[in-house]
Scaffold this active site. Structure first.
Site, PDB file in Angstrom:
ATOM      1  N   ASP A 240       1.169  -0.469  -0.163  1.00 53.65           N
ATOM      2  CA  ASP A 240      -0.029   0.072  -0.284  1.00 53.65           C
ATOM      3  C   ASP A 240       0.794   1.050  -0.149  1.00 53.65           C
ATOM      4  O   ASP A 240       1.835   1.365   1.272  1.00 53.65           O
ATOM      5  CB  ASP A 240      -0.791  -0.161   1.080  1.00 53.65           C
ATOM      6  N   HIS A 241       1.253   2.048  -1.004  1.00 52.53           N
ATOM      7  CA  HIS A 241       1.771   3.079  -1.480  1.00 52.53           C
ATOM      8  C   HIS A 241       1.560   4.165  -0.797  1.00 52.53           C
ATOM      9  O   HIS A 241       2.541   5.077  -0.064  1.00 52.53           O
ATOM     10  CB  HIS A 241       2.383   3.026  -3.141  1.00 52.53           C
ATOM     11  N   ARG A 242       0.327   4.620   0.723  1.00 52.97           N
ATOM     12  CA  ARG A 242       0.055   5.841   1.280  1.00 52.97           C
ATOM     13  C   ARG A 242       1.177   5.024   2.095  1.00 52.97           C
ATOM     14  O   ARG A 242       1.193   6.245   2.863  1.00 52.97           O
ATOM     15  CB  ARG A 242      -1.131   5.280   1.404  1.00 52.97           C
TER      16      ARG A 242
END
Length: 503
Positions: free
Chosen positions: A474-476
């Site tokens: 999850d690149h967040r």
């Protein structure tokens, strides 16, 4: 007195369920807690028990019918004065499922002070099919749970003439992730079986387990046309193996007929028909979970590979010793140990995003989910506190969890609370993929097939055993650099498995 029984909320907050199969008939005497129907919710296929001792008066819902919760589905004649109709009390509102729930599961029976047998509905069904008294079976599962293996063993130990052979499990497009040959191996076919009959049977009613009915639906076979010598309660009883054999025999007969016809399409040939499969129940729940993850978390997948030649040799040396202790040691426990060790170094991959509180929660526990392919879809049982367990303990727990996920007897709680997941798509071939994160987790590691490949070692090209890795994040929450460093750490532990001794 007539007692009405309404379709209950089984504790999952559902609004409707499908009547899969009635287990009783009008006029049949039942006892309290005796299963009277199988229903499929958006979580699992579960058995609905009778609320009273009595006689079935009327069945008010058809098999295959979607019924709203709170609808009267069956009535019973019970002892008492008068003709008043007494209804079941309205089910109390259930709380929403925990936000950490990963995949659907099936409620299991719990032990009670009254000596009630600890077994899942699927296990109880198998016991009835094999004519085994489940209360007399010694359970080998956790907490004395009676497993399907226990029931089969009891059936095998009994009088061969009095016990029926167990159903074969439906064929699946995937293999067990914990099988010794799970990475890159192919199963050998068994030849020499008797040719199954191709002539269709003609019956008005056929008994079959829900999983068997699914096999029939997938193969486009009418259960009432499948030849069988089996009976249960005076009715014809069909197994998945008989469906597969009949379908294959029909296919071969059609191919033989086609060869006898001259080339070219027949002017009277009917156009192919589309098949429509209901998108509901467990399959829809899994789809919604995948959709939520994919469209909530921006996925990025990092690919790499590990030279696992030493790991293969290590596991080969330990396998026989593990078997002497009653354990089946696959590669997965080594991968779990490597993942946990790498998570300790890079804890951001063991995190979740609390969007409401606007906080990143780095989990203190290491609860590793293992994706398992079942006939109902992908389920993810969780090994809690994996950091505190040895290889054999991980192997035993993994085998038990995956087995019960496949027979749908695993509890809901055993598929919750995961902090990181692993999926082994290499079990059926393939090297790289883009796994979907098991939301609300923020990372999942995919394992490809282990294959022998040429590699340069000390300036020479030599054969080495290679495992491919696909890490989705999850690149967040996780940066690409952290994902790469984490993967490098996993690779280091897999390439030098003796480092795991320090963990």
């Amino acid at each position: 007195m007539v007692r009405e029984f309404k379709l209950p909320d089984v504790g999952e907050g559902l609004t409707e369920a499908e009547i899969v199969r009635w287990l009783v008939e009008v006029g049949e005497t039942v006892s309290e807690d005796q299963p009277v129907a199988e229903v499929e919710t958006d979580k699992a296929v579960v058995e609905v028990p009778a609320p009273v001792n009595g006689t079935v008066k009327e069945i008010l819902a058809e098999e295959g019918e979607m019924v709203p919760v709170g609808t009267v589905i069956i009535t019973f004649d019970v002892e008492g004065e008068g003709e008043a109709i007494e209804s079941e009390p309205e089910p109390e509102p259930q709380s929403e499922p925990d936000a950490t729930e990963s995949e659907p599961s099936e409620p299991v029976s719990e032990p009670s002070a009254g000596g009630r047998t600890f077994a899942a509905p699927a296990t109880r069904r198998l016991a009835r099919e094999l004519d085994v008294e489940i209360g007399a079976v010694a359970g080998s599962g956790p907490g004395g749970r009676v497993t399907e293996s226990d029931v089969r063993a009891a059936a095998d130990a009994g009088d061969d003439a009095a016990s029926e052979p167990a159903d074969e499990e439906p064929k699946s497009a995937t293999r067990r992730i914990d099988d010794d040959a799970s990475i890159g191996a192919e199963a050998a076919a068994i030849d020499g079986a008797d040719e199954p009959p191709t002539e269709a049977a003609s019956r008005d009613r056929t008994l079959a387990a829900p999983a068997t009915r699914k096999v029939a639906d997938e193969r486009g076979i009418d259960l009432d046309s499948v030849p069988t010598d089996r009976t249960k309660d005076g009715e014809a009883f069909v197994t998945p193996a008989e469906i597969e054999a009949y379908a294959d025999a029909q296919r071969r007969a059609q191919e033989a007929d086609a060869e006898a016809v001259s080339a070219g399409p027949s002017p009277t040939a009917a156009a192919g028909e589309d098949e429509r499969i209901p998108y509901r129940g467990i399959r829809r729940t899994i789809g919604e979970q995948m959709e939520r993850s994919k469209y909530t978390a921006p996925h990025v997948t990092h690919h790499d590979e590990a030279d696992v030649t030493e790991l293969v040799e290590t596991r080969s040396r330990l396998k026989e010793r593990a078997e002497e202790r009653g354990s089946s040691l696959s590669y997965m426990p080594f991968v779990i140990k490597a993942v946990v060790a790498a998570l300790r170094e890079y804890p951001i991959l063991n995190a979740q995003l609390d969007e409401e509180a606007e906080e990143i929660v780095v989990r203190g526990d290491y609860n590793v989910g293992i994706a398992a392919a079942t006939d109902a879809g992908l389920m993810v049982p969780v090994i809690d506190h994996a950091d505190g367990k040895g290889l054999l303990e991980l192997a035993d727990e993994l085998n038990d969890l995956v087995s019960r996920a496949r027979d749908r007897s695993i509890s809901r709680e055993e598929m919750q609370g995961g902090t990181f997941s692993i999926t082994n798509f290499g079990a059926i071939g393939g090297e790289y993929a883009t796994p979907i994160i098991n939301y609300p987790e923020t990372a999942i590691l995919g394992l490809g097939a282990i294959k022998e490949k040429p590699r340069v070692v000390d300036g020479e090209v030599v054969p080495r055993t290679v495992l491919t890795l696909s890490l989705s994040i999850d690149h967040r929450v996780i940066d690409g650099a952290e994902a790469a460093r984490f993967t490098n750490a996993v690779i280091e532990y897999l390439e030098s498995p003796e480092l795991l001794l320090l963990e």
